[in-house]
Design a protein around this motif. Structure first.
Motif, PDB file in Angstrom:
ATOM      1  N   LEU A 196       1.988 -26.341 -26.760  1.00 54.04           N
ATOM      2  CA  LEU A 196       2.040 -26.782 -25.370  1.00 54.04           C
ATOM      3  C   LEU A 196       2.059 -25.584 -24.425  1.00 54.04           C
ATOM      4  O   LEU A 196       1.435 -25.616 -23.352  1.00 54.04           O
ATOM      5  N   VAL A 197       2.772 -24.534 -24.810  1.00 51.87           N
ATOM      6  CA  VAL A 197       2.836 -23.335 -23.974  1.00 51.87           C
ATOM      7  C   VAL A 197       1.464 -22.667 -23.892  1.00 51.87           C
ATOM      8  O   VAL A 197       1.003 -22.288 -22.805  1.00 51.87           O
ATOM      9  N   VAL A 198       0.792 -22.524 -25.032  1.00 51.49           N
ATOM     10  CA  VAL A 198      -0.539 -21.926 -25.043  1.00 51.49           C
ATOM     11  C   VAL A 198      -1.493 -22.736 -24.173  1.00 51.49           C
ATOM     12  O   VAL A 198      -2.281 -22.186 -23.394  1.00 51.49           O
ATOM     13  N   ALA A 199      -1.422 -24.074 -24.296  1.00 50.91           N
ATOM     14  CA  ALA A 199      -2.282 -24.944 -23.499  1.00 50.91           C
ATOM     15  C   ALA A 199      -1.977 -24.810 -22.010  1.00 50.91           C
ATOM     16  O   ALA A 199      -2.887 -24.752 -21.174  1.00 50.91           O
ATOM     17  N   TRP A 200      -0.683 -24.741 -21.656  1.00 54.06           N
ATOM     18  CA  TRP A 200      -0.294 -24.617 -20.250  1.00 54.06           C
ATOM     19  C   TRP A 200      -0.808 -23.311 -19.649  1.00 54.06           C
ATOM     20  O   TRP A 200      -1.339 -23.302 -18.535  1.00 54.06           O
ATOM     21  N   VAL A 201      -0.648 -22.212 -20.377  1.00 57.54           N
ATOM     22  CA  VAL A 201      -1.109 -20.919 -19.878  1.00 57.54           C
ATOM     23  C   VAL A 201      -2.631 -20.935 -19.698  1.00 57.54           C
ATOM     24  O   VAL A 201      -3.166 -20.391 -18.716  1.00 57.54           O
TER      25      VAL A 201
END
Length: 314
Positions: free
Chosen positions: A124-129
């Protein structure tokens, strides 16, 4: 407006000193978080519910951090009002939701699977960034993501789990969302001093957990009897103090600093080492010797984290 440390980290502008500070803070934070299971186990065995342990742990940590945190404000109370949204998100999601959801998940699925679900937060963090920066992660970052998750699966060894309850999967997914918010919010530019932000955030999280207990989302039971830990008989409050000072106050404060320097993507992957530290502490303090498969998985995880760090640097 000048760039923040976290913003420089996310776009790949790094300085050796900043990276060293970030990695040191993030690793010590993961090590501190990893002590939680070992010190919570004797309390749970003596009759404490997970919700009560978490509420006391975060509450005491909030008190410890609020004293120097509010002093660091130097009367600039308006900063608290201007930062109420990230404070609320940090406390409700990073401080409360992730833990409440995780402890609810383990009621329906094995602990290993619950941990695996929670640490899917890194995706989720990778996708958000990627969405925020409007560019895809580098190939090396994507490869590191796959390798790190593969290593985590090996460490947790969820094979052979049958009869999975969808309620556990749902709670585990919610825990992942809470953990992802923790990393993303911690990477935001902050006007508040770190101790102030973390202290107030944990206070918000404590209130949230108490409300969750009051409405029946998590049992709140305590037992004030002596506990047995590493062969010693200790008063019930001893492991709670360690949980509050080490696994909460120290872990959250250094975790915040680590994310500020490394950015949410790299810090979330470094956070995976909490699983390795938890295994090591269980071995040292509880005599639960890790198997060869866990050690191999740990090496794979670290290789994935290194690849992500390299991918963010290139």
């Amino acid at each position: 407006m000048a760039e923040t440390v976290a913003e420089r980290m996310e776009v790949g502008v790094r300085r050796p000193h900043s990276a060293l500070v970030g990695w040191t803070a993030a690793l010590v934070s993961a090590c501190a978080f990893g002590t939680a299971g070992a010190f919570a186990k004797p309390l749970l065995a003596s009759g404490w519910s997970p919700g009560a342990v978490v509420a006391v742990r975060l509450g005491l940590a909030a008190i410890v951090l609020l004293i120097p945190g509010l002093m660091a404000l130097r009367g600039r109370w308006q900063l608290l009002l201007s930062q109420w949204r990230p404070l609320l998100a940090y406390g409700v999601f990073g401080g409360a939701t992730a833990q409440v959801a995780f402890f609810n998940a383990v009621q329906y699925v094995p602990v290993g699977l619950a941990l695996l679900m929670e640490y899917l937060a890194i995706l989720l963090v990778v996708a958000w960034v990627a969405v925020r920066s409007r560019r895809l992660p580098s190939r090396l970052t994507l490869i590191g993501t796959v390798v790190a998750i593969a290593g985590l699966v090996v460490v947790l060894d969820p094979t052979g789990m049958v009869g999975l309850d969808l309620r556990g999967i749902a709670w585990g997914s919610l825990a992942a969302c809470g953990l992802a918010v923790y990393f993303v919010i911690s990477a935001r530019p902050m006007e508040l001093p770190p101790l102030t932000f973390v202290g107030v955030g944990l206070a918000v999280g404590t209130v949230t957990i108490l409300i969750a207990g009051a409405v029946g989302l998590m049992p709140m039971q305590a037992s004030f009897v002596d506990v047995v830990f590493v062969g010693l008989t200790l008063p019930w409050w001893a492991p709670l103090v360690v949980l509050a000072l080490v696994a909460a106050a120290t872990a959250y404060a250094l975790g915040f600093v680590g994310v500020q320097y490394l950015g949410s993507t790299v810090a979330s992957f470094v956070g995976l080492t909490e699983v390795l530290f938890a295994v090591a502490w269980a071995w040292l303090l509880l005599g639960e010797l890790p198997g060869l498969l866990q050690l191999v998985g740990g090496v794979i995880m670290l290789a994935g984290v290194a690849a992500v760090q390299r991918g963010q640097t290139d």
